[in-house]
Write a protein that holds these residues in place. Sequence first.
Motif, PDB file in Angstrom:
ATOM      1  N   THR A 293      24.740  -0.715  -1.258  1.00 19.93           N
ATOM      2  CA  THR A 293      24.828  -2.041  -0.679  1.00 19.93           C
ATOM      3  C   THR A 293      25.883  -2.826  -1.459  1.00 19.93           C
ATOM      4  O   THR A 293      26.627  -2.248  -2.260  1.00 19.93           O
ATOM      5  CB  THR A 293      23.465  -2.745  -0.728  1.00 19.93           C
ATOM      6  N   GLU A 294      25.939  -4.142  -1.223  1.00 14.64           N
ATOM      7  CA  GLU A 294      26.893  -4.961  -1.954  1.00 14.64           C
ATOM      8  C   GLU A 294      26.414  -5.150  -3.397  1.00 14.64           C
ATOM      9  O   GLU A 294      25.214  -5.257  -3.656  1.00 14.64           O
ATOM     10  CB  GLU A 294      27.033  -6.339  -1.290  1.00 14.64           C
ATOM     11  N   PRO A 295      27.347  -5.171  -4.358  1.00 15.54           N
ATOM     12  CA  PRO A 295      26.947  -5.425  -5.745  1.00 15.54           C
ATOM     13  C   PRO A 295      26.216  -6.769  -5.860  1.00 15.54           C
ATOM     14  O   PRO A 295      26.454  -7.691  -5.081  1.00 15.54           O
ATOM     15  CB  PRO A 295      28.280  -5.439  -6.510  1.00 15.54           C
ATOM     16  N   HIS A 296      25.305  -6.863  -6.802  1.00 16.35           N
ATOM     17  CA  HIS A 296      24.522  -8.070  -7.092  1.00 16.35           C
ATOM     18  C   HIS A 296      23.524  -8.412  -5.986  1.00 16.35           C
ATOM     19  O   HIS A 296      22.985  -9.514  -5.965  1.00 16.35           O
ATOM     20  CB  HIS A 296      25.431  -9.279  -7.352  1.00 16.35           C
ATOM     21  N   THR A 297      23.284  -7.465  -5.082  1.00 23.26           N
ATOM     22  CA  THR A 297      22.263  -7.683  -4.055  1.00 23.26           C
ATOM     23  C   THR A 297      20.871  -7.546  -4.671  1.00 23.26           C
ATOM     24  O   THR A 297      20.641  -6.671  -5.511  1.00 23.26           O
ATOM     25  CB  THR A 297      22.446  -6.680  -2.908  1.00 23.26           C
ATOM     26  N   HIS A 298      19.946  -8.397  -4.234  1.00 24.22           N
ATOM     27  CA  HIS A 298      18.547  -8.274  -4.645  1.00 24.22           C
ATOM     28  C   HIS A 298      17.857  -7.342  -3.666  1.00 24.22           C
ATOM     29  O   HIS A 298      17.823  -7.606  -2.464  1.00 24.22           O
ATOM     30  CB  HIS A 298      17.855  -9.642  -4.676  1.00 24.22           C
ATOM     31  N   LEU A 299      17.308  -6.229  -4.159  1.00 28.11           N
ATOM     32  CA  LEU A 299      16.776  -5.182  -3.301  1.00 28.11           C
ATOM     33  C   LEU A 299      15.331  -4.884  -3.677  1.00 28.11           C
ATOM     34  O   LEU A 299      14.996  -4.790  -4.860  1.00 28.11           O
ATOM     35  CB  LEU A 299      17.626  -3.905  -3.441  1.00 28.11           C
ATOM     36  N   THR A 300      14.482  -4.738  -2.665  1.00 27.54           N
ATOM     37  CA  THR A 300      13.098  -4.302  -2.893  1.00 27.54           C
ATOM     38  C   THR A 300      12.792  -3.143  -1.953  1.00 27.54           C
ATOM     39  O   THR A 300      13.271  -3.099  -0.814  1.00 27.54           O
ATOM     40  CB  THR A 300      12.094  -5.435  -2.644  1.00 27.54           C
ATOM     41  N   ILE A 301      11.998  -2.194  -2.448  1.00 24.77           N
ATOM     42  CA  ILE A 301      11.500  -1.075  -1.639  1.00 24.77           C
ATOM     43  C   ILE A 301       9.990  -1.041  -1.805  1.00 24.77           C
ATOM     44  O   ILE A 301       9.486  -0.960  -2.936  1.00 24.77           O
ATOM     45  CB  ILE A 301      12.135   0.253  -2.078  1.00 24.77           C
ATOM     46  N   GLN A 302       9.283  -1.164  -0.693  1.00 23.84           N
ATOM     47  CA  GLN A 302       7.826  -1.301  -0.694  1.00 23.84           C
ATOM     48  C   GLN A 302       7.378  -2.488  -1.561  1.00 23.84           C
ATOM     49  O   GLN A 302       6.365  -2.435  -2.255  1.00 23.84           O
ATOM     50  CB  GLN A 302       7.156  -0.016  -1.192  1.00 23.84           C
ATOM     51  N   PRO A 307      16.764  -1.837  -9.100  1.00 19.62           N
ATOM     52  CA  PRO A 307      18.066  -2.245  -9.658  1.00 19.62           C
ATOM     53  C   PRO A 307      19.228  -1.671  -8.848  1.00 19.62           C
ATOM     54  O   PRO A 307      19.187  -0.529  -8.394  1.00 19.62           O
ATOM     55  CB  PRO A 307      18.043  -1.669 -11.074  1.00 19.62           C
ATOM     56  N   VAL A 308      20.258  -2.491  -8.675  1.00 16.38           N
ATOM     57  CA  VAL A 308      21.480  -2.096  -7.975  1.00 16.38           C
ATOM     58  C   VAL A 308      22.598  -1.998  -9.001  1.00 16.38           C
ATOM     59  O   VAL A 308      22.819  -2.929  -9.782  1.00 16.38           O
ATOM     60  CB  VAL A 308      21.843  -3.105  -6.872  1.00 16.38           C
ATOM     61  N   ARG A 309      23.309  -0.867  -9.029  1.00 19.03           N
ATOM     62  CA  ARG A 309      24.365  -0.660 -10.013  1.00 19.03           C
ATOM     63  C   ARG A 309      25.593  -1.499  -9.684  1.00 19.03           C
ATOM     64  O   ARG A 309      25.685  -2.105  -8.608  1.00 19.03           O
ATOM     65  CB  ARG A 309      24.740   0.827 -10.069  1.00 19.03           C
ATOM     66  N   GLU A 310      26.528  -1.526 -10.626  1.00 18.12           N
ATOM     67  CA  GLU A 310      27.741  -2.325 -10.454  1.00 18.12           C
ATOM     68  C   GLU A 310      28.550  -1.895  -9.237  1.00 18.12           C
ATOM     69  O   GLU A 310      29.237  -2.709  -8.632  1.00 18.12           O
ATOM     70  CB  GLU A 310      28.613  -2.229 -11.718  1.00 18.12           C
ATOM     71  N   ASP A 311      28.472  -0.621  -8.872  1.00 18.59           N
ATOM     72  CA  ASP A 311      29.202  -0.149  -7.695  1.00 18.59           C
ATOM     73  C   ASP A 311      28.386  -0.298  -6.415  1.00 18.59           C
ATOM     74  O   ASP A 311      28.812   0.158  -5.346  1.00 18.59           O
ATOM     75  CB  ASP A 311      29.622   1.311  -7.873  1.00 18.59           C
ATOM     76  N   GLY A 312      27.193  -0.904  -6.501  1.00 11.37           N
ATOM     77  CA  GLY A 312      26.375  -1.143  -5.319  1.00 11.37           C
ATOM     78  C   GLY A 312      25.401  -0.039  -4.991  1.00 11.37           C
ATOM     79  O   GLY A 312      24.574  -0.188  -4.074  1.00 11.37           O
ATOM     80  N   ARG A 324       1.641  10.145   6.686  1.00 17.49           N
ATOM     81  CA  ARG A 324       2.777   9.399   7.207  1.00 17.49           C
ATOM     82  C   ARG A 324       2.886   8.070   6.460  1.00 17.49           C
ATOM     83  O   ARG A 324       1.900   7.431   6.142  1.00 17.49           O
ATOM     84  CB  ARG A 324       2.619   9.129   8.699  1.00 17.49           C
ATOM     85  N   GLN A 325       4.138   7.661   6.172  1.00 23.64           N
ATOM     86  CA  GLN A 325       4.386   6.411   5.464  1.00 23.64           C
ATOM     87  C   GLN A 325       5.444   5.587   6.192  1.00 23.64           C
ATOM     88  O   GLN A 325       6.357   6.139   6.821  1.00 23.64           O
ATOM     89  CB  GLN A 325       4.895   6.671   4.036  1.00 23.64           C
ATOM     90  N   VAL A 326       5.318   4.271   6.090  1.00 23.02           N
ATOM     91  CA  VAL A 326       6.339   3.334   6.544  1.00 23.02           C
ATOM     92  C   VAL A 326       6.812   2.568   5.320  1.00 23.02           C
ATOM     93  O   VAL A 326       6.028   1.863   4.675  1.00 23.02           O
ATOM     94  CB  VAL A 326       5.806   2.373   7.621  1.00 23.02           C
ATOM     95  N   ILE A 327       8.088   2.722   4.975  1.00 20.55           N
ATOM     96  CA  ILE A 327       8.632   2.163   3.737  1.00 20.55           C
ATOM     97  C   ILE A 327       9.642   1.078   4.084  1.00 20.55           C
ATOM     98  O   ILE A 327      10.720   1.375   4.621  1.00 20.55           O
ATOM     99  CB  ILE A 327       9.294   3.261   2.887  1.00 20.55           C
ATOM    100  N   PRO A 328       9.334  -0.208   3.824  1.00 17.88           N
ATOM    101  CA  PRO A 328      10.287  -1.280   4.083  1.00 17.88           C
ATOM    102  C   PRO A 328      11.292  -1.427   2.939  1.00 17.88           C
ATOM    103  O   PRO A 328      10.923  -1.414   1.762  1.00 17.88           O
ATOM    104  CB  PRO A 328       9.397  -2.517   4.196  1.00 17.88           C
ATOM    105  N   VAL A 329      12.559  -1.536   3.283  1.00 22.95           N
ATOM    106  CA  VAL A 329      13.643  -1.770   2.328  1.00 22.95           C
ATOM    107  C   VAL A 329      14.271  -3.114   2.688  1.00 22.95           C
ATOM    108  O   VAL A 329      14.810  -3.276   3.780  1.00 22.95           O
ATOM    109  CB  VAL A 329      14.699  -0.646   2.384  1.00 22.95           C
ATOM    110  N   VAL A 330      14.184  -4.093   1.770  1.00 21.22           N
ATOM    111  CA  VAL A 330      14.657  -5.447   2.031  1.00 21.22           C
ATOM    112  C   VAL A 330      15.782  -5.775   1.057  1.00 21.22           C
ATOM    113  O   VAL A 330      15.608  -5.666  -0.164  1.00 21.22           O
ATOM    114  CB  VAL A 330      13.522  -6.478   1.879  1.00 21.22           C
ATOM    115  N   ALA A 331      16.934  -6.177   1.615  1.00 23.95           N
ATOM    116  CA  ALA A 331      18.096  -6.554   0.807  1.00 23.95           C
ATOM    117  C   ALA A 331      18.411  -8.013   1.047  1.00 23.95           C
ATOM    118  O   ALA A 331      18.482  -8.465   2.198  1.00 23.95           O
ATOM    119  CB  ALA A 331      19.304  -5.692   1.161  1.00 23.95           C
TER     120      ALA A 331
END
Length: 363
Positions: A293-302, A307-312, A324-331
């Motif tokens: 994703t874009e650098p410095h993005t705030h990301l959550t999974i479940q 953490p997002v690296r400097e290169d995104g 079965r699982q449903v995993i939400p990824v929010v950026a």
Amino acid sequence: MSLSKLRSYTAKDLAQMARQRGFAKWHSMRKDELIAALVSVGVKEPDRSRNAPSDDAGGDAEAASQRAAAARPRRVTAAQKKLAEMQKHRKRLQDLSVTTATATVDRLLLLVRDPYWLHVTWEIAPASVARARTALGQHWHGAQPVVRIGKLSDDGSVAGTRQVKVHGGVNHWYVDVADPPSRFRAEIGYVDVSGQFYSLARSNEVQTPEAGVTEVGENAWSDVARNADKVFALSGGYSHDGPSQELRQALETRLRRPLGRPTETRFTSSAAVTDGSSLDVQLEADLVVRGATEPHTHLTIQGEPVPVREDGQFAVKLPFPDRRQVIPVVASSADGLHQRTIILGVERNTKALEPRRRDTAAS
């Protein structure tokens, strides 16, 4: 002074007498000419205590001094000792056969540790180092032992080469690589100051795996011996071309145990015989989610921050239960004005098949 007395002097003493008496060409006269000239003027005997010693006397004294110096034990200064130690240390660092002095053949093995690290191990015979010294001649003094890591293209040609400096006293080296998955081959030898490379041995070809669990899992492998079977597999031991016999032999010799699948190794007399019903197998699985994703993005999974690296790029390992699982990824953007959600649906379905017993009578 009598003629016989003058003849007892050396030519140097006679020339000194002639110079003192003003003879014009005393420096070009021979001994007989000097004696004749001095007799003609009635020279008196010189004071020996006020003249320099003769050539013969000086020569005898110098020879005696040299004999006495040779008889005395030579004193080695601290600087000379330090220089000798430095030369000995440099020779050891240059000699790739120091740790494999009993080797009779040269062998270079390239092992895959993980997507970003290769492990190079070698055995070099002393005779091979001697041949390299002869071949490089006057350039041997500045020659540096190196390992060349060649990145291979799809047709097997070398697309790029990286040169890594190594030294004697060890027989293995770790080399970091990039862009997994990629194919590599190595060479070991010496390079002189002009850039000329003298090769001692060439390795097997390997391919690094895609970046995955090893990138975000626990600690990296701490010991090739503890993970030799996995190293063997990653290094092409089970490739479609068949197992690498040289690689297998080298690892089995070093580890003193067989490698490979159970069907590829012999059963020993102490192996336990079971009917399969008591062979218990517990299976666990992890799910690796990775992306960019874009650098410095705030990301959550479940709901958990990732953490997002400097290169995104990001990667996380999640439990993978048998359902079965449903995993939400929010950026969310760094300023909080933009948000995007991606739903990942996965399912694990594990089935245990009926146990089988292998007939060992034909083995």
